[in-house]
Design an enzyme around this catalytic site. Structure first.
Site, PDB file in Angstrom:
ATOM      1  N   CYS A 192     -60.448  74.518  -3.615  1.00 14.73           N
ATOM      2  CA  CYS A 192     -60.638  75.710  -4.456  1.00 14.73           C
ATOM      3  C   CYS A 192     -59.430  76.103  -5.291  1.00 14.73           C
ATOM      4  O   CYS A 192     -59.504  76.111  -6.522  1.00 14.73           O
ATOM      5  CB  CYS A 192     -61.001  76.918  -3.595  1.00 14.73           C
ATOM      6  N   HIS A 211     -59.620  83.858  -5.707  1.00 15.83           N
ATOM      7  CA  HIS A 211     -58.877  82.878  -4.882  1.00 15.83           C
ATOM      8  C   HIS A 211     -57.657  82.297  -5.591  1.00 15.83           C
ATOM      9  O   HIS A 211     -57.301  81.141  -5.385  1.00 15.83           O
ATOM     10  CB  HIS A 211     -59.811  81.735  -4.415  1.00 15.83           C
ATOM     11  N   HIS A 218     -65.583  72.028  -6.794  1.00 15.99           N
ATOM     12  CA  HIS A 218     -65.280  70.665  -6.293  1.00 15.99           C
ATOM     13  C   HIS A 218     -66.470  70.216  -5.466  1.00 15.99           C
ATOM     14  O   HIS A 218     -67.469  70.932  -5.381  1.00 15.99           O
ATOM     15  CB  HIS A 218     -63.980  70.645  -5.475  1.00 15.99           C
ATOM     16  N   LYS A 243     -64.989  67.475  -0.148  1.00 12.77           N
ATOM     17  CA  LYS A 243     -63.969  68.522  -0.213  1.00 12.77           C
ATOM     18  C   LYS A 243     -62.728  68.127   0.589  1.00 12.77           C
ATOM     19  O   LYS A 243     -62.856  67.618   1.695  1.00 12.77           O
ATOM     20  CB  LYS A 243     -64.574  69.815   0.351  1.00 12.77           C
TER      21      LYS A 243
END
Ligand SMILES: *[C@@H]1O[C@H](CO)[C@@H](O)[C@H](O)[C@H]1NC(C)=O
Ligand SMILES: *[C@@H]1O[C@H](CO)[C@@H](O)[C@H](O)[C@H]1NC(C)=O
Length: 451
Positions: free
Chosen positions: A78, A139, A323, A348
């Site tokens: 992320c 984030h 992603h 991931k």
């Protein structure tokens, strides 16, 4: 051991026939609605080959617009991927490539984040007179030196409106779902030389989504709360999807005179998985599938808002995931908890493997882009920045960008992507290079992994 694979990707160039559509109001600056899923795999979507999951709204965006088959995120996680998306540059350049084991911001109270000196596409569009809004997940950090300086906050990065989670969904947010923080917080996150470990906590950082009427959490929001429950309490998960959707719709309504930029940054389909009554138990893929289908519904609602306001022809809509899916995430109670990356290996958090970085990429703009086009050329999430700048007629000087304007490809004016090389990092370490040699028909992926 060192292995080197050369994988020629023999993908036929499918370019749908169809001439360019010329917008009726060529001079008006378009609106942008960018939708980003969290942790969604490319194999989770109908129009990317999944025949058992229902994503009719995403599929419709694709059939009404352009679908990219080789759309690549700059990182399999992320924080670095989103930093690259926002800045149009590899995460290494903004200091968000990790040097340690933890490769994302792990603590809301940490001091790391997207440096205030960075330029985002939101900042550029704001300077071009756009109303800019972020609804959903950020984030990319909150504070630098002390609680409340908000140096990394979306408001400092070009979004005049922000409603959502400064951080991300965490398992800790839902009772019984365990924690994303096993053991002590020892992760060093590459955050411009700072650590986002426990010793840099600032208490009281909880500008989270709150149900209307509930008091702010500070000053009770202490170290302990942030450590145990990074998600900010109180947060009513059951109503979160609806509230985020409502805010996104209202933002569009308020700004329908345009031009506007809305970044709808979904909290789906990151764990903990929602259990919204309307979707619980409805899919053929357990709670994970229910979440994907709920996400698709949200996208349909937002599209409907754009269309019903008569904005479709003036609005470029984009859908992607930050992603690839978290393929290993599963347990005996819930079953599958992470996304599915189709034929692509890895997922991931797995360096340069294709499954972690190859994501859906869909553009819809009825006034300008021909429906049903498919583009197999390598493209990047970092391409959004120069594409938006181009469409907003921003010709001011800028730094070197790693992305390229996608409009010539999307409109079918050119057949080749401008990416000759794409670099795939694990943290700050280069794991693979994608080479698209000039003059070659087919993109090649060259992967060199060291273990
Ligand atoms: C469709 O998506 C679900 C959920 O991720 C996955 O379990 C399933 O394998 C996918 N099916 C196909 C054909 O890709
Ligand atoms: C939107 O654009 C399409 C394609 O150019 C055109 O057929 C349609 O009439 C336009 N719709 C509106 C409301 O202008």
């Amino acid at each position: 051991m060192r292995s080197c694979l050369v994988v020629p990707l023999l993908l036929p160039l499918i370019l749908a026939a169809g001439s360019d559509v010329t917008g009726e109001e060529a001079n008006r600056k378009p609106n942008f609605v960018l939708i980003m899923a969290d942790d969604l795999g490319i194999g989770d979507v109908g129009c990317y080959g999944n025949d058992t999951i229902r994503t009719p709204n995403i599929d419709r965006l694709a059939s009404d617009g352009v679908r990219l088959t080789q759309h690549i995120s700059a990182a399999p996680l992320c924080t670095p991927s989103r930093a690259a998306f926002m800045t149009g540059r590899y995460p290494l350049r903004s200091g968000l490539g990790s040097i340690g084991r933890a490769e994302v911001l792990l603590f809301l109270g940490g001091s790391g984040g997207l440096p205030p000196s960075e330029t985002t596409f939101a900042k550029r569009l704001q300077q071009q007179g756009y109303n800019t809004g972020l609804v959903g997940k950020w984030h990319l950090g909150v504070n630098c030196e002390h609680r409340g300086d908000h140096c990394h906050h979306p408001n400092q990065h070009g979004f005049s409106y922000f409603y959502g989670l400064p951080f991300t969904l965490f398992n800790d947010c839902m009772p019984g779902e365990g924690t994303n923080h096993p053991g002590r917080p020892s992760g060093r996150t590459a955050t411009n030389g700072r650590y986002s470990g426990s010793w840099t906590f600032h208490t009281g950082v909880c500008p989270c989504v709150r149900p209307p009427g509930t008091p702010p959490v500070a000053p009770g929001c202490t170290f302990l709360i942030k450590y145990l429950s990074n998600c900010c309490v109180p947060m009513t998960l059951e109503t979160l999807p609806q509230r985020l959707l409502g805010e996104a719709q209202n933002f569009i309504r308020r700004n329908s005179n345009g031009p506007f930029l809305l970044f709808f940054s979904l909290v789906h389909v990151h764990t903990p998985l929602f259990n919204t009554p309307a979707f619980a138990g409805k899919s053929r893929h357990g709670r994970y599938g229910d979440n994907v289908e709920e996400m698709d519904w949200l996208i349909g609602q937002l599209t409907e808002t754009v269309d019903s306001l008569g904005l479709a022809n003036d609005t470029l809509m984009y859908f992607t995931s930050d992603h690839g899916g978290h393929v290993e995430d599963a347990d005996s109670r819930v079953g599958q908890k992470g996304g599915w990356n189709s034929i692509y290996k890895g997922g991931k958090a797995m360096g340069g493997w294709e499954g972690g970085i190859r994501v859906p990429g869909i553009f819809r703009w009825p006034g300008r882009l021909a429906a049903g086009r498919v583009v197999d050329e390598p493209t990047s999430l970092m391409d959004l920045y120069p594409t938006l700048k181009y469409l907003a007629e921003d010709t001011q000087p800028d730094r070197h960008l790693d992305g390229h304007n996608l409009m010539p490809l999307l409109e079918g004016r050119v057949k080749r992507s401008e990416h000759e090389f794409m670099f795939h990092y694990c943290g700050i370490y280069l794991h693979a290079v994608r080479w698209h040699p000039p003059g070659s028909e087919f993109p090649h992926t060259q992967t060199c992994s060291t273990s």
